[in-house]
Design a protein around this motif. Structure first.
Motif, mmCIF file in Angstrom:
data_model
loop_
_atom_site.group_PDB
_atom_site.id
_atom_site.type_symbol
_atom_site.label_atom_id
_atom_site.label_comp_id
_atom_site.label_asym_id
_atom_site.label_seq_id
_atom_site.Cartn_x
_atom_site.Cartn_y
_atom_site.Cartn_z
ATOM 1 N N ALA A 176 1.311 6.170 -7.214
ATOM 2 C CA ALA A 176 0.174 7.010 -7.597
ATOM 3 C C ALA A 176 0.570 8.484 -7.636
ATOM 4 C CB ALA A 176 -0.982 6.792 -6.620
ATOM 5 N N LEU A 177 1.349 8.928 -6.669
ATOM 6 C CA LEU A 177 1.789 10.325 -6.655
ATOM 7 C C LEU A 177 2.708 10.623 -7.836
ATOM 8 C CD1 LEU A 177 2.417 10.851 -2.826
ATOM 9 C CD2 LEU A 177 0.604 11.869 -4.224
ATOM 10 N N SER A 207 0.578 13.247 -9.866
ATOM 11 C CA SER A 207 0.965 14.587 -9.429
ATOM 12 C C SER A 207 1.621 15.350 -10.574
ATOM 13 C CB SER A 207 1.924 14.502 -8.236
ATOM 14 O OG SER A 207 2.415 15.794 -7.922
ATOM 15 N N ALA A 225 2.173 1.646 -3.419
ATOM 16 C CA ALA A 225 1.097 2.083 -4.316
ATOM 17 C C ALA A 225 0.850 3.583 -4.186
ATOM 18 C CB ALA A 225 -0.181 1.301 -4.010
ATOM 19 N N VAL A 226 0.890 4.103 -2.965
ATOM 20 C CA VAL A 226 0.734 5.548 -2.763
ATOM 21 C C VAL A 226 1.859 6.302 -3.474
ATOM 22 C CG1 VAL A 226 0.768 7.410 -1.059
ATOM 23 C CG2 VAL A 226 -0.571 5.338 -0.621
ATOM 24 N N GLY A 227 3.088 5.819 -3.315
ATOM 25 C CA GLY A 227 4.210 6.464 -3.974
ATOM 26 C C GLY A 227 4.077 6.463 -5.487
ATOM 27 N N LEU A 237 8.572 6.748 -0.930
ATOM 28 C CA LEU A 237 7.511 5.798 -0.573
ATOM 29 C C LEU A 237 7.545 4.582 -1.488
ATOM 30 C CD1 LEU A 237 4.516 8.247 0.029
ATOM 31 C CD2 LEU A 237 6.041 7.230 1.728
ATOM 32 N N TRP A 238 7.769 4.805 -2.770
ATOM 33 C CA TRP A 238 7.873 3.707 -3.730
ATOM 34 C C TRP A 238 8.994 2.756 -3.318
ATOM 35 C CZ3 TRP A 238 7.861 4.924 -9.726
ATOM 36 C CH2 TRP A 238 7.855 3.712 -10.445
ATOM 37 N N LEU A 253 0.821 -1.207 0.000
ATOM 38 C CA LEU A 253 0.000 0.000 0.000
ATOM 39 C C LEU A 253 0.859 1.263 0.000
ATOM 40 C CD1 LEU A 253 -2.809 -1.086 2.506
ATOM 41 C CD2 LEU A 253 -2.966 -0.898 0.013
ATOM 42 N N VAL A 254 1.949 1.250 0.756
ATOM 43 C CA VAL A 254 2.865 2.404 0.761
ATOM 44 C C VAL A 254 3.474 2.608 -0.624
ATOM 45 C CG1 VAL A 254 5.084 3.235 1.638
ATOM 46 C CG2 VAL A 254 3.382 2.323 3.220
ATOM 47 N N LEU A 283 0.708 0.158 -10.415
ATOM 48 C CA LEU A 283 -0.223 0.521 -9.347
ATOM 49 C C LEU A 283 -1.275 -0.561 -9.143
ATOM 50 C CD1 LEU A 283 -1.172 2.695 -7.356
ATOM 51 C CD2 LEU A 283 -2.463 3.742 -9.230
ATOM 52 N N ALA A 288 7.868 11.365 -3.608
ATOM 53 C CA ALA A 288 7.068 10.145 -3.534
ATOM 54 C C ALA A 288 7.863 8.905 -3.875
ATOM 55 C CB ALA A 288 5.866 10.267 -4.478
#
Length: 419
Positions: free
Chosen positions: A302-303, A307, A298-300, A319-320, A295-296, A381, A316
């Motif tokens: 996605a950004l 973004s 995925a957030v990275g 996070l990836w 999940l972390v 993602l 980000a």
């Protein structure tokens, strides 16, 4: 809860040898990557022609990965690692010679040898690392893979420095070859004989060393789910390795230098996650940790995709990297935990992971031709989100057929070593 066994000097030396040579593999790989532009200039070829030269690494790597598990089950990890180390050294020397003599075919052959050695050694290392984990009762594979990540950071920094002072690429790679040879000799001498080796005494008529056994292990539904998790996590890691600098340059309009620095940030985040993940695994278990990691990551991702701020996308990447760091080693550990035929299962999952790492990300280039590189990363993602949904498979089996009894013998380690 019962305390894990205390490692004696022999077991500590076994673990240290794995760490050392994984570090050496990372340094050698990053040294080659950092000097790729210099090799291209020495060969005086176009980018397209250089792509054909680079294909040697993919061919060699996949060949090594595909045969390594069977060779380990037949001959043991130490012999396979010794052969892999020899091929790594030979490959580096041939690459150095090919660059010095301006021979594209020589560099191609060197990369094929180097890739074959890396593929052989890394699958065998995962089998060895899983055996050490079963012996000592604590996480080892995350730090083992962390040593590779640390090696890539060191190799990249050294490569950048030598490029800046125009140090000849042939001499650079020759020096790295000597260092890898020295690390390989010490490593092989420190490894126990027979780790991962299986035969007729395993109770299956000797089939464990053949192709049939490699197929049969996938009949286990839990292993299939573990394989899907490692596919997703390895794909996320490999996509960053292959595309992150170009993603920042073409997708976010940064300079080439900023793109390279972003990749370095990713590598540092990967290294940090792998070296610090052990206590989290002990406290929360692999299922919860990998779910959070996916999940972390995925957030990275996605950004980075959605973004419009290059600065936010660059941040980000941390996070990836942190999210992708533990997926590969933890899934490999789970594949061989608490079951018989562990080496075959570890080899199968390792092969799936390396296939996704090596073959999957380049396919994004074809998709990017149609939708752009940022949009192509949506595949990463989706895979990460899917992996987060099936991490229950990483829980250790508590009972049932195939579960090893407590204190089961680890090949190559006597019970007197674990005191």
């Amino acid at each position: 809860m019962k305390n894990p066994p205390v490692m004696d000097a022999t077991t500590r030396r076994w673990r240290a040898a794995l760490f050392l040579f994984m570090l050496a593999i990372g340094v050698s790989m990053a040294s080659w990557v950092a000097r790729t532009p210099a090799v291209r200039d020495a060969l005086d070829v176009t980018t397209g022609s250089m792509g054909l030269v680079l294909f040697g690494l993919s061919v060699g790597s996949m060949a090594g990965v595909l045969v390594s598990g069977g060779l380990v089950r037949r001959h043991g990890g130490r012999l396979v690692i010794a052969v892999g180390a020899g091929l790594l050294v030979a490959g580096l020397l041939v690459i150095a010679g090919g660059a010095a003599l301006e021979m594209s075919a020589g560099v191609f052959c060197g990369l094929a040898l180097f890739g074959a050695g890396m593929g052989l050694a890394e699958v065998a290392f995962n089998i060895e690392g899983a055996a050490v984990e079963r012996a000592v009762g604590r996480p080892v594979l995350p730090v083992l893979h962390g040593c590779f990540s640390l090696g890539t950071v060191v190799g990249a920094l050294v490569g950048m420095g030598l490029t800046a002072v125009r140090f000849p690429v042939g001499r650079h790679l020759a020096v790295i070859a000597v260092a890898v040879a020295a690390a390989g000799v010490w490593t092989v001498r420190a490894l126990p004989a027979g780790t991962g080796q299986e035969g007729p005494e395993a109770g299956d008529g000797g089939r464990t060393g053949g192709v049939r056994a490699q197929v049969e292990v996938w009949r286990d539904r839990r292993l299939v789910l573990i394989g899907l998790i490692v596919l997703a996590m390895a794909f996320a890691e490999g996509s960053a390795n292959d595309w992150l600098p170009l993603l920042m340059v073409d997708g976010h309009g940064t300079s080439a230098t900023a793109g390279s620095l972003t990749f370095m940030l990713f590598a540092v985040a990967m290294t940090t996650g792998r070296f610090t993940g052990g206590p989290l695994l002990v406290r929360y278990g692999p299922a919860a940790v990998v779910r959070a990691s996916a999940l972390v990551a995925a957030v990275g991702v996605a950004l980075v995709i959605f973004s419009d701020s290059a600065l936010l996308a660059g941040a980000a990447v941390v996070l990836w990297g942190l999210g992708a760091s533990l997926g590969f080693p933890v899934t490999i550990s789970a594949a061989g935990e608490g079951v018989r035929n562990a080496s075959a299962r570890v080899a199968a999952v390792s092969t799936a992971g390396y296939a996704a790492f090596l073959v999957g990300p380049p396919s994004l280039g074809f998709l990017a031709d149609h939708v752009g590189l940022r949009n192509a990363m949506v595949v990463v993602l989706v895979l990460l989100a899917g992996a987060a949904l099936i991490t229950r498979a990483l829980r250790t089996p508590s009972s049932g057929a195939g579960v090893e009894p407590p204190g089961a013998q680890v090949p190559g380690v006597s019970q007197s070593d674990l005191v």
